[in-house]
Design a protein around this motif. Structure first.
Motif, mmCIF file in Angstrom:
data_model
loop_
_atom_site.group_PDB
_atom_site.id
_atom_site.type_symbol
_atom_site.label_atom_id
_atom_site.label_comp_id
_atom_site.label_asym_id
_atom_site.label_seq_id
_atom_site.Cartn_x
_atom_site.Cartn_y
_atom_site.Cartn_z
ATOM 1 N N SER A 51 0.955 -1.142 -0.218
ATOM 2 C CA SER A 51 0.304 -0.186 0.134
ATOM 3 C C SER A 51 1.338 1.274 0.096
ATOM 4 C CB SER A 51 -0.979 0.139 1.516
ATOM 5 O OG SER A 51 -0.289 -0.421 2.329
ATOM 6 N N TRP A 52 2.016 1.545 0.303
ATOM 7 C CA TRP A 52 3.081 2.094 0.220
ATOM 8 C C TRP A 52 3.382 3.004 -1.186
ATOM 9 C CZ3 TRP A 52 7.048 2.666 5.302
ATOM 10 C CH2 TRP A 52 6.038 2.255 5.981
ATOM 11 N N LEU A 53 3.571 1.641 -1.994
ATOM 12 C CA LEU A 53 4.455 1.878 -3.550
ATOM 13 C C LEU A 53 3.529 3.141 -4.538
ATOM 14 C CD1 LEU A 53 5.858 0.501 -4.813
ATOM 15 C CD2 LEU A 53 4.431 -0.799 -6.010
ATOM 16 N N PRO A 54 1.816 3.318 -3.822
ATOM 17 C CA PRO A 54 1.799 4.568 -4.944
ATOM 18 C C PRO A 54 2.104 5.899 -3.977
ATOM 19 C CG PRO A 54 0.167 3.482 -4.604
ATOM 20 C CD PRO A 54 0.838 2.955 -3.696
ATOM 21 N N LEU A 55 2.118 5.593 -2.646
ATOM 22 C CA LEU A 55 3.031 6.782 -2.062
ATOM 23 C C LEU A 55 4.500 7.259 -2.607
ATOM 24 C CD1 LEU A 55 3.188 9.746 -0.106
ATOM 25 C CD2 LEU A 55 3.552 7.961 1.486
ATOM 26 N N LEU A 56 5.391 6.168 -2.710
ATOM 27 C CA LEU A 56 6.563 6.316 -3.297
ATOM 28 C C LEU A 56 6.930 6.383 -4.799
ATOM 29 C CD1 LEU A 56 7.994 2.714 -1.322
ATOM 30 C CD2 LEU A 56 8.437 4.999 0.022
ATOM 31 N N ALA A 57 6.536 6.521 -5.130
ATOM 32 C CA ALA A 57 6.360 6.716 -6.572
ATOM 33 C C ALA A 57 5.769 7.978 -6.793
ATOM 34 C CB ALA A 57 5.334 5.947 -7.691
ATOM 35 N N VAL A 58 4.871 8.631 -5.640
ATOM 36 C CA VAL A 58 4.410 10.150 -6.458
ATOM 37 C C VAL A 58 5.963 10.825 -5.550
ATOM 38 C CG1 VAL A 58 3.538 11.849 -4.911
ATOM 39 C CG2 VAL A 58 2.187 9.512 -6.320
ATOM 40 N N LEU A 59 6.307 10.412 -4.204
ATOM 41 C CA LEU A 59 7.979 11.283 -4.273
ATOM 42 C C LEU A 59 8.444 10.939 -4.566
ATOM 43 C CD1 LEU A 59 7.386 9.982 -0.226
ATOM 44 C CD2 LEU A 59 7.394 11.915 -0.615
ATOM 45 N N LYS A 60 8.696 10.314 -5.646
ATOM 46 C CA LYS A 60 9.899 10.166 -6.450
ATOM 47 C C LYS A 60 9.854 10.727 -7.634
ATOM 48 C CE LYS A 60 10.919 5.764 -6.042
ATOM 49 N NZ LYS A 60 10.587 4.437 -5.774
ATOM 50 N N ALA A 61 8.135 10.984 -8.639
ATOM 51 C CA ALA A 61 7.893 11.232 -9.718
ATOM 52 C C ALA A 61 7.834 13.364 -9.087
ATOM 53 C CB ALA A 61 7.100 11.272 -9.837
ATOM 54 N N LEU A 62 8.012 13.650 -7.298
ATOM 55 C CA LEU A 62 8.079 14.987 -7.485
ATOM 56 C C LEU A 62 9.112 15.990 -7.426
ATOM 57 C CD1 LEU A 62 5.596 15.110 -4.651
ATOM 58 C CD2 LEU A 62 5.313 16.104 -6.919
ATOM 59 N N GLY A 63 10.268 14.290 -6.898
ATOM 60 C CA GLY A 63 11.509 14.702 -7.304
ATOM 61 C C GLY A 63 11.936 15.225 -8.066
ATOM 62 N N ALA A 64 11.936 14.225 -9.274
ATOM 63 C CA ALA A 64 12.463 14.193 -10.995
ATOM 64 C C ALA A 64 11.507 15.671 -11.202
ATOM 65 C CB ALA A 64 11.687 12.771 -11.354
ATOM 66 N N ALA A 65 10.724 15.969 -10.972
ATOM 67 C CA ALA A 65 10.016 17.111 -11.646
ATOM 68 C C ALA A 65 10.490 18.661 -11.103
ATOM 69 C CB ALA A 65 8.171 17.137 -10.926
ATOM 70 N N GLY A 66 10.739 18.162 -9.970
ATOM 71 C CA GLY A 66 11.460 19.730 -8.865
ATOM 72 C C GLY A 66 12.946 19.546 -10.029
ATOM 73 N N LEU A 67 13.507 18.923 -10.460
ATOM 74 C CA LEU A 67 14.544 18.616 -10.618
ATOM 75 C C LEU A 67 14.497 19.420 -12.119
ATOM 76 C CD1 LEU A 67 16.530 15.357 -9.599
ATOM 77 C CD2 LEU A 67 16.773 17.945 -8.504
ATOM 78 N N LEU A 68 13.218 18.668 -13.067
ATOM 79 C CA LEU A 68 12.897 19.609 -14.379
ATOM 80 C C LEU A 68 13.280 20.828 -13.917
ATOM 81 C CD1 LEU A 68 12.922 19.296 -17.302
ATOM 82 C CD2 LEU A 68 10.709 18.299 -16.376
#
Length: 116
Positions: free
Chosen positions: A42-59
């Protein structure tokens, strides 16, 4: 713009985006890793969102919003430091190199973001 900053940050963005896709696809290696670490699926979606936000922020940082880029790099450093710690606490040493590699990319992106 510094070539090293650009290159490392692009690699970090692509690496994180790729693992987000694997997370969202519930790839077998992702599910096996969660199980080995004793983390609920159940943690998987949150972990994915955190990594996606990190990548988007770097962009965004590459596009000129330096503060967001640095903040995203800090977030990814914290995230992957936590992942390395989770591997060490669970004694899952055989694949700790993967979060360690992501951590190295995030740290390098952060250093280059604040020094370029």
């Amino acid at each position: 713009m510094c070539i090293a900053y650009l290159a490392v940050t692009i690699v970090t963005i692509v690496a994180n985006a790729a693992v987000v896709v694997a997370d969202l696809a519930r790839a077998n290696f992702v599910l096996a890793n969660l199980a080995e670490l004793g983390l609920p699926r159940s943690w998987l979606p949150l972990l994915a969102v955190l990594k996606a936000l990190g990548a988007a922020g770097l962009l965004l940082g590459l596009l000129g919003v330096r503060g967001i880029g640095a903040a995203a790099a800090i977030g990814l450093v914290a995230f992957f430091a936590g992942a390395v710690i989770a591997h060490l606490r669970a004694r899952v040493f055989h694949n700790v190199v993967f979060p360690g590699g992501y951590l190295a990319l995030a740290v390098t992106s952060l250093v280059l973001a604040i020094t370029h």
